[in-house]
Design a protein around this motif. Structure first.
Motif, PDB file in Angstrom:
ATOM      1  N   ALA B 233       0.856  -1.200   0.000  1.00  0.00           N
ATOM      2  CA  ALA B 233       0.000   0.000   0.000  1.00  0.00           C
ATOM      3  C   ALA B 233       0.881   1.235   0.000  1.00  0.00           C
ATOM      4  O   ALA B 233       1.785   1.365   0.827  1.00  0.00           O
ATOM      5  CB  ALA B 233      -0.896  -0.019   1.227  1.00  0.00           C
ATOM      6  N   PHE B 234       0.628   2.126  -0.950  1.00  0.00           N
ATOM      7  CA  PHE B 234       1.412   3.366  -1.019  1.00  0.00           C
ATOM      8  C   PHE B 234       0.698   4.537  -0.353  1.00  0.00           C
ATOM      9  O   PHE B 234       1.327   5.373   0.278  1.00  0.00           O
ATOM     10  CB  PHE B 234       1.678   3.734  -2.485  1.00  0.00           C
ATOM     11  N   GLY B 235      -0.618   4.604  -0.548  1.00  0.00           N
ATOM     12  CA  GLY B 235      -1.341   5.735   0.015  1.00  0.00           C
ATOM     13  C   GLY B 235      -2.749   5.825  -0.518  1.00  0.00           C
ATOM     14  O   GLY B 235      -3.222   4.912  -1.201  1.00  0.00           O
ATOM     15  N   PRO B 236      -3.447   6.903  -0.240  1.00  0.00           N
ATOM     16  CA  PRO B 236      -4.832   7.068  -0.704  1.00  0.00           C
ATOM     17  C   PRO B 236      -4.887   7.552  -2.156  1.00  0.00           C
ATOM     18  O   PRO B 236      -3.888   8.047  -2.693  1.00  0.00           O
ATOM     19  CB  PRO B 236      -5.391   8.123   0.243  1.00  0.00           C
ATOM     20  N   ILE B 237      -6.052   7.402  -2.739  1.00  0.00           N
ATOM     21  CA  ILE B 237      -6.326   7.983  -4.062  1.00  0.00           C
ATOM     22  C   ILE B 237      -7.198   9.205  -3.834  1.00  0.00           C
ATOM     23  O   ILE B 237      -8.212   9.113  -3.120  1.00  0.00           O
ATOM     24  CB  ILE B 237      -7.057   6.969  -4.958  1.00  0.00           C
ATOM     25  N   PRO B 238      -6.839  10.345  -4.403  1.00  0.00           N
ATOM     26  CA  PRO B 238      -7.641  11.549  -4.173  1.00  0.00           C
ATOM     27  C   PRO B 238      -9.116  11.350  -4.523  1.00  0.00           C
ATOM     28  O   PRO B 238      -9.437  10.854  -5.610  1.00  0.00           O
ATOM     29  CB  PRO B 238      -7.003  12.589  -5.103  1.00  0.00           C
ATOM     30  N   GLY B 239      -9.983  11.677  -3.595  1.00  0.00           N
ATOM     31  CA  GLY B 239     -11.418  11.587  -3.845  1.00  0.00           C
ATOM     32  C   GLY B 239     -11.995  10.203  -3.733  1.00  0.00           C
ATOM     33  O   GLY B 239     -13.170   9.997  -4.007  1.00  0.00           O
ATOM     34  N   VAL B 240     -11.177   9.233  -3.345  1.00  0.00           N
ATOM     35  CA  VAL B 240     -11.656   7.851  -3.227  1.00  0.00           C
ATOM     36  C   VAL B 240     -11.474   7.424  -1.778  1.00  0.00           C
ATOM     37  O   VAL B 240     -10.387   7.577  -1.219  1.00  0.00           O
ATOM     38  CB  VAL B 240     -10.863   6.913  -4.165  1.00  0.00           C
ATOM     39  N   THR B 241     -12.524   6.891  -1.187  1.00  0.00           N
ATOM     40  CA  THR B 241     -12.439   6.594   0.248  1.00  0.00           C
ATOM     41  C   THR B 241     -12.231   5.121   0.572  1.00  0.00           C
ATOM     42  O   THR B 241     -11.731   4.792   1.629  1.00  0.00           O
ATOM     43  CB  THR B 241     -13.726   7.060   0.952  1.00  0.00           C
ATOM     44  N   ASP B 242     -12.640   4.246  -0.314  1.00  0.00           N
ATOM     45  CA  ASP B 242     -12.595   2.836   0.083  1.00  0.00           C
ATOM     46  C   ASP B 242     -11.495   2.025  -0.582  1.00  0.00           C
ATOM     47  O   ASP B 242     -11.310   0.856  -0.262  1.00  0.00           O
ATOM     48  CB  ASP B 242     -13.949   2.168  -0.188  1.00  0.00           C
ATOM     49  N   ILE B 243     -10.802   2.606  -1.499  1.00  0.00           N
ATOM     50  CA  ILE B 243      -9.744   1.888  -2.205  1.00  0.00           C
ATOM     51  C   ILE B 243      -8.489   2.744  -2.157  1.00  0.00           C
ATOM     52  O   ILE B 243      -8.558   3.966  -2.277  1.00  0.00           O
ATOM     53  CB  ILE B 243     -10.124   1.653  -3.684  1.00  0.00           C
ATOM     54  N   GLY B 244      -7.333   2.072  -1.985  1.00  0.00           N
ATOM     55  CA  GLY B 244      -6.096   2.827  -1.924  1.00  0.00           C
ATOM     56  C   GLY B 244      -5.223   2.617  -3.135  1.00  0.00           C
ATOM     57  O   GLY B 244      -5.507   1.784  -4.000  1.00  0.00           O
ATOM     58  N   PHE B 245      -4.161   3.376  -3.185  1.00  0.00           N
ATOM     59  CA  PHE B 245      -3.180   3.272  -4.264  1.00  0.00           C
ATOM     60  C   PHE B 245      -2.098   2.297  -3.819  1.00  0.00           C
ATOM     61  O   PHE B 245      -1.471   2.486  -2.769  1.00  0.00           O
ATOM     62  CB  PHE B 245      -2.614   4.674  -4.519  1.00  0.00           C
ATOM     63  N   GLY B 246      -1.884   1.258  -4.593  1.00  0.00           N
ATOM     64  CA  GLY B 246      -0.881   0.272  -4.220  1.00  0.00           C
ATOM     65  C   GLY B 246      -0.802  -0.835  -5.247  1.00  0.00           C
ATOM     66  O   GLY B 246      -1.344  -0.713  -6.353  1.00  0.00           O
ATOM     67  N   LEU B 247      -0.127  -1.894  -4.890  1.00  0.00           N
ATOM     68  CA  LEU B 247       0.039  -3.027  -5.795  1.00  0.00           C
ATOM     69  C   LEU B 247      -0.393  -4.294  -5.075  1.00  0.00           C
ATOM     70  O   LEU B 247      -0.135  -4.446  -3.875  1.00  0.00           O
ATOM     71  CB  LEU B 247       1.509  -3.161  -6.225  1.00  0.00           C
ATOM     72  N   GLY B 248      -1.020  -5.202  -5.807  1.00  0.00           N
ATOM     73  CA  GLY B 248      -1.438  -6.462  -5.216  1.00  0.00           C
ATOM     74  C   GLY B 248      -0.270  -7.407  -5.025  1.00  0.00           C
ATOM     75  O   GLY B 248       0.821  -7.214  -5.575  1.00  0.00           O
ATOM     76  N   ALA B 249      -0.494  -8.422  -4.225  1.00  0.00           N
ATOM     77  CA  ALA B 249       0.548  -9.417  -3.971  1.00  0.00           C
ATOM     78  C   ALA B 249       0.882 -10.178  -5.256  1.00  0.00           C
ATOM     79  O   ALA B 249       0.002 -10.426  -6.083  1.00  0.00           O
ATOM     80  CB  ALA B 249       0.070 -10.385  -2.893  1.00  0.00           C
ATOM     81  N   ASN B 250       2.140 -10.519  -5.387  1.00  0.00           N
ATOM     82  CA  ASN B 250       2.630 -11.324  -6.523  1.00  0.00           C
ATOM     83  C   ASN B 250       2.306 -10.694  -7.872  1.00  0.00           C
ATOM     84  O   ASN B 250       1.928 -11.376  -8.815  1.00  0.00           O
ATOM     85  CB  ASN B 250       2.030 -12.738  -6.459  1.00  0.00           C
ATOM     86  N   TRP B 251       2.431  -9.435  -7.923  1.00  0.00           N
ATOM     87  CA  TRP B 251       2.144  -8.702  -9.146  1.00  0.00           C
ATOM     88  C   TRP B 251       3.407  -8.422  -9.938  1.00  0.00           C
ATOM     89  O   TRP B 251       4.468  -8.169  -9.386  1.00  0.00           O
ATOM     90  CB  TRP B 251       1.536  -7.361  -8.795  1.00  0.00           C
TER      91      TRP B 251
END
Lengths: 183, 289
Positions: B233-251
């Motif tokens: 997980a890197f951080g939040p997405i502007p204007g989005v409350t339930d999903i964050g900015f990041g990468l999934g496992a084994n990506w």
């Protein structure tokens, strides 16, 4: 029963979803065909609507609203097909399909021709409202939910669509009458 | 002779003409696409990386990611190349890409509100403004008889997401206004000037390749990355409350970090089958407005 099938499909049960396709596929196809007036494009729209329904089903909050929700996806898929059709093709006349509901003798060749041309001039929104009400028999409130417009707008679209189509038949009759008049 | 007719009767009869039974071939095609299409419960490629996320939620996301990874592997390794329910194509052809060209003559149009995207040049709601081009329909291993379309997952000022084909290949463009502060868990911080280096140095991210590139004429850093068995997980997405900015496992993913007018933008290409290059032309078509 349908609600239970929807709930099972929401949990990823593709067999339950196939049963929903069996239950609703024919009506969806009949609606799509009448909006698009093209069997192949209607099949594409139905396929697209069901695929989207499958993908998005877990997000449907109320399983009992599956019907209107599916019809909304279908109508949107039909709009997309019409948009693509207008962009990529010219005026191709679509002949009525023979079969169980093939050409009706009540409708003369000229009537059919006039109605096809008039229907082609209707906007996708007018077509959808007309077909959902007069073919699928859906009440105006449900159609409003499906097309995402107020009931008043639905009524207005329906009125305009019918007026346009009736006018096409009447105009065609007047031409017939003129042609039949002795010189 | 003129015969009086009831226009409504003619209209009703005309409306009833035509087929009313869905052809069997279409039913089969729907069944195939259903079996080969994953339901979308959340954009799971993005871990719920909010600082307030609780431990149970993290475990749940991780567990789902593992299940998806196993399912995806089973799908790819299945007999028939994952074409469940039918034989593989007798004459497989290279998958056309979501090829886009910066020199496309098409006039940009707003990204449609409908769910699908077709060839054309589009203006998403993204801020900072940009245009991108898709020049023909993607047919990325679509099920037989099914014409693939691009799907518009998200079109927001802080996040635009498109996906194509099956297995999915996707592009996400995210504006990074804040990041999780590793020094103060639960807190956010402003992104550093060198966001690419920060991403590359995040625990759980392995960089296999890094190079300087240009995106829409602006200097950018391209990172080919791989994640371990945990979401990052890197951080939040502007204007989005339930999903964050990041990468999934084994990506495996390709990131472009682009500073645009003092703001940081990250473009993420991800493909369930690793076909990262298919969306490169779309990135190359980006023009900043």
């Amino acid at each position: 029963m349908r609600t239970r099938l929807v709930e099972r499909a929401q949990d990823g049960d593709d067999v339950a979803f196939s049963e929903l396709v069996d239950l609703d596929g024919d009506l969806c196809y009949a609606i799509a065909y009448r909006i698009l007036r093209d069997p192949e494009r209607a099949q594409d729209a139905v396929q697209q609507a069901f695929l989207l329904a499958w993908r998005e089903l877990p997000r449907l909050r109320d399983a009992e609203r599956f019907g209107p929700w599916l019809h909304r996806l279908l109508v949107n898929a039909c709009y997309e097909e019409l948009r693509r059709h207008r962009r990529w093709s010219t005026h191709i006349r679509v002949l009525p399909v023979d079969g169980p509901s093939g050409p009706d003798p009540t409708v003369s060749v000229d009537d059919r021709d006039a109605l096809d041309r008039a229907f082609e001039r209707l906007t996708p929104q007018h077509r959808a409202v007309f077909v959902l009400h007069h073919h699928a028999g859906l009440p105006l409130a449900e159609i409003a939910e499906i097309v995402g417009a107020p009931v008043g707008t639905v009524k207005s679209r329906l009125h305009n669509a019918i007026r346009t189509l009736r006018a096409a038949i009447v105009a065609d009759s007047q031409v017939d009458s003129t042609e039949a008049r002795p010189a | 002779m003129n015969v009086r007719r009831d226009p409504d009767a003619v209209l009703a009869a005309w409306l009833e003409e035509g087929p009313s039974a869905l052809p069997e071939s279409t039913r089969r095609a729907i069944a195939v696409t259903t079996r080969t299409t994953m339901q979308r419960r959340h954009p799971l490629w993005m871990p719920r990386g909010r600082p307030l996320m609780n431990t149970y939620a993290r475990w749940a996301v991780a567990a789902i990611a593992v299940v998806l990874a196993i399912g995806g592997a089973a799908y790819v390794l299945a007999p028939g190349g994952g074409q469940i329910g039918g034989p593989p194509n007798a004459t497989p052809s290279p998958s056309p890409s979501a090829v886009a060209s910066a020199t496309s003559p098409a006039s940009p149009i707003p990204l449609p509100k409908a769910e699908f995207v077709y060839p054309g040049t589009y203006v998403p709601a993204f801020d900072p403004g940009l245009t991108f081009t898709v020049d023909h329909e993607v047919e990325h291993n679509c099920a037989p008889n099914f014409r693939c379309r691009g799907s518009i997952d998200v079109d927001l000022p802080g996040w635009m997401g498109l996906e194509f084909g099956q297995p999915r290949i996707e592009v996400n463009i995210i504006r990074v206004d804040k990041l999780n502060d590793p020094a103060k868990p639960g807190s956010l911080m402003d992104p550093p000037a060198d966001l690419a280096a920060w991403v590359a140095g995040t625990p759980g991210v392995t960089v296999s390749s890094q190079k300087a590139v240009k995106v829409g004429g602006l200097a950018a850093t391209q990172l080919d990355v791989r994640t371990g068995n945990k979401d990052v997980a890197f951080g939040p997405i502007p204007g989005v409350t339930d999903i964050g900015f990041g990468l999934g496992a084994n990506w495996t993913a390709r990131l472009f970090v682009v500073p645009v007018d003092g703001r940081q933008v990250v473009i993420i290409l991800h493909a369930e089958d690793g076909s990262l290059t298919e969306l490169q032309p779309l990135v190359d078509s980006i023009v900043w407005n």
